[in-house]
Design a protein around this motif. Structure first.
Motif, PDB file in Angstrom:
ATOM      1  N   GLY A   1      -4.836   0.339   4.253  1.00 43.52           N
ATOM      2  CA  GLY A   1      -4.380   1.287   4.174  1.00 43.52           C
ATOM      3  C   GLY A   1      -4.448   3.079   5.157  1.00 43.52           C
ATOM      4  O   GLY A   1      -4.878   3.880   4.828  1.00 43.52           O
ATOM      5  N   LEU A   2      -4.466   2.673   6.571  1.00 45.66           N
ATOM      6  CA  LEU A   2      -4.541   3.910   7.609  1.00 45.66           C
ATOM      7  C   LEU A   2      -3.223   3.813   6.947  1.00 45.66           C
ATOM      8  O   LEU A   2      -2.843   5.130   7.699  1.00 45.66           O
TER       9      LEU A   2
ATOM     10  N   LEU B   1     -10.064  -1.408  14.873  1.00 50.62           N
ATOM     11  CA  LEU B   1     -10.050  -2.569  13.523  1.00 50.62           C
ATOM     12  C   LEU B   1     -11.194  -3.539  14.389  1.00 50.62           C
ATOM     13  O   LEU B   1     -10.543  -4.099  15.344  1.00 50.62           O
TER      14      LEU B   1
ATOM     15  N   ALA C   1      -5.569  -8.545   9.362  1.00 49.00           N
ATOM     16  CA  ALA C   1      -6.368  -7.175   8.395  1.00 49.00           C
ATOM     17  C   ALA C   1      -5.881  -6.371   7.522  1.00 49.00           C
ATOM     18  O   ALA C   1      -5.858  -4.734   7.817  1.00 49.00           O
TER      19      ALA C   1
ATOM     20  N   ILE D   1      -2.904   2.267  16.226  1.00 45.11           N
ATOM     21  CA  ILE D   1      -4.278   1.587  15.454  1.00 45.11           C
ATOM     22  C   ILE D   1      -4.448  -0.011  16.840  1.00 45.11           C
ATOM     23  O   ILE D   1      -3.561  -0.765  16.944  1.00 45.11           O
TER      24      ILE D   1
ATOM     25  N   ASP E   1      -4.996  -5.388   4.405  1.00 44.22           N
ATOM     26  CA  ASP E   1      -5.838  -4.257   3.343  1.00 44.22           C
ATOM     27  C   ASP E   1      -6.115  -2.488   4.128  1.00 44.22           C
ATOM     28  O   ASP E   1      -5.813  -1.343   4.048  1.00 44.22           O
ATOM     29  N   GLU E   2      -6.812  -3.024   5.891  1.00 41.28           N
ATOM     30  CA  GLU E   2      -7.408  -1.573   6.450  1.00 41.28           C
ATOM     31  C   GLU E   2      -5.793  -1.460   7.146  1.00 41.28           C
ATOM     32  O   GLU E   2      -5.773  -0.127   7.062  1.00 41.28           O
ATOM     33  N   VAL E   3      -4.766  -2.135   7.662  1.00 43.05           N
ATOM     34  CA  VAL E   3      -3.405  -1.594   7.741  1.00 43.05           C
ATOM     35  C   VAL E   3      -3.087  -0.886   6.643  1.00 43.05           C
ATOM     36  O   VAL E   3      -2.771   0.573   7.129  1.00 43.05           O
TER      37      VAL E   3
ATOM     38  N   HIS F   1      -2.886  -7.883  13.926  1.00 40.97           N
ATOM     39  CA  HIS F   1      -3.630  -6.367  13.022  1.00 40.97           C
ATOM     40  C   HIS F   1      -2.832  -7.223  11.315  1.00 40.97           C
ATOM     41  O   HIS F   1      -4.242  -6.627  10.208  1.00 40.97           O
ATOM     42  N   CYS F   2      -1.529  -6.705  11.393  1.00 42.61           N
ATOM     43  CA  CYS F   2      -0.908  -6.648  10.103  1.00 42.61           C
ATOM     44  C   CYS F   2      -1.688  -7.688   8.971  1.00 42.61           C
ATOM     45  O   CYS F   2      -1.247  -7.717   8.006  1.00 42.61           O
TER      46      CYS F   2
ATOM     47  N   HIS G   1       0.548  -1.268   0.188  1.00 43.80           N
ATOM     48  CA  HIS G   1      -0.169  -0.109   0.414  1.00 43.80           C
ATOM     49  C   HIS G   1       1.079   1.449   0.312  1.00 43.80           C
ATOM     50  O   HIS G   1      -0.160   1.835  -0.536  1.00 43.80           O
TER      51      HIS G   1
ATOM     52  N   GLU H   1      -7.199   4.525  15.306  1.00 48.34           N
ATOM     53  CA  GLU H   1      -8.163   3.570  15.294  1.00 48.34           C
ATOM     54  C   GLU H   1      -8.269   2.773  15.619  1.00 48.34           C
ATOM     55  O   GLU H   1      -7.892   2.143  15.775  1.00 48.34           O
TER      56      GLU H   1
END
Length: 264
Positions: A254-255, A237, A248, A207, A250-252, A244-245, A46, A235
């Motif tokens: 993106g953040l 989740l 999730a 996060i 794509d979410e991480v 987390h990585c 990302h 943030e």
């Protein structure tokens, strides 16, 4: 295999853009206990179109050999600065997960002139319970090796959204550890003192996983509330535990990209 010399420690690392970032920032990533730089590989795509991403195996973890030196959170922070120096990088965004979250708040407090930003992912806040858990883990792996951790953590430390493939990735990260290095890192966490959170003034993002049992929401909010950064965000989740990585990505990712765009 690519290694760099960070003061007294030989660290395995990867660098997406050895000649410098295409047009953005430089990030350096510090993983958590029982992990490696590979923890971040699901999220760095990302960033790498615009930003330089450097990942390291912490001294004593994964492919960075453990040579019986004592380890502390400040010593890991010094290794990160040593890595930046070795690569001639004056300033970077530091990203740390779990134990690495302890490290990045330490870096933010002690080396403010080297920080373009600080991102803490599921950072652990020192507590009596953490001391007990870490000392017990150290004793366990020194006696039985990494199998007890690999047989329990992948299921116990993730959230309700996690998949069997994600759990297998976590299991492989754990089995790739030197038990002596892992135990030394456990002791580093057990003896850790809270960073001077108020001294962290660089742009800051925390996060958290809504279902994280290892880095409690109470501890995350304590860190977030006491950081002095004028620009900061928290943030959370949903359905995510402590990895987390992986859970999730794509979410991480993106953040992280959004954070970079806001501070570039």
């Amino acid at each position: 295999m690519p290694f760099l010399q960070a003061k007294n420690h030989r660290l395995y690392y990867a660098d997406s853009h050895p000649d410098g970032p295409p047009r953005g920032l430089t990030f350096i990533f510090i993983h958590g206990l029982g992990s490696s730089q590979n923890y971040y590989f699901p999220v760095i795509p990302h960033l790498t179109k615009e930003h330089r991403c450097i990942t390291i195996d912490t001294y004593g973890a994964a492919r960075s050999p453990y040579t019986n030196d004592s380890i502390s959170i400040p010593s890991i922070a010094e290794d990160v600065i040593g890595a930046l120096d070795a690569l001639n990088i004056p300033k970077a965004v530091v990203v740390g997960h779990s134990m690495g979250g302890l490290v990045v708040t330490e870096l933010g407090a002690r080396y403010p002139d080297r920080m373009a930003g600080v991102v803490a992912i599921g950072p652990t806040h020192p507590s009596e319970m953490l001391v007990s858990v870490m000392n017990k883990r150290a004793d366990t792996v020194l006696e039985f090796g990494m199998e007890p951790m690999a047989n329990t953590i992948p299921s116990a430390a993730v959230g309700s959204r996690s998949t069997p493939l994600q759990k297998a990735f976590i299991r492989e990260l754990l089995l790739g550890q030197d038990p002596k290095g892992y135990a030394a890192l456990c002791r580093a966490i057990a003896t850790a003192q809270p960073a001077d959170y108020a001294a962290v003034k660089a742009p800051f993002m925390l996060i958290a996983g809504k279902e994280d049992k290892s880095a409690s929401m109470e501890g995350c909010k304590h860190i977030y509330d006491h950081v002095s950064s004028q620009k900061k965000s928290l943030e959370v989740l949903e359905g995510v535990g402590h990895w987390h990585c992986i859970e999730a990505a794509d979410e991480v990712g993106g953040l992280l990209a959004q954070f970079a765009s806001e501070i570039s």
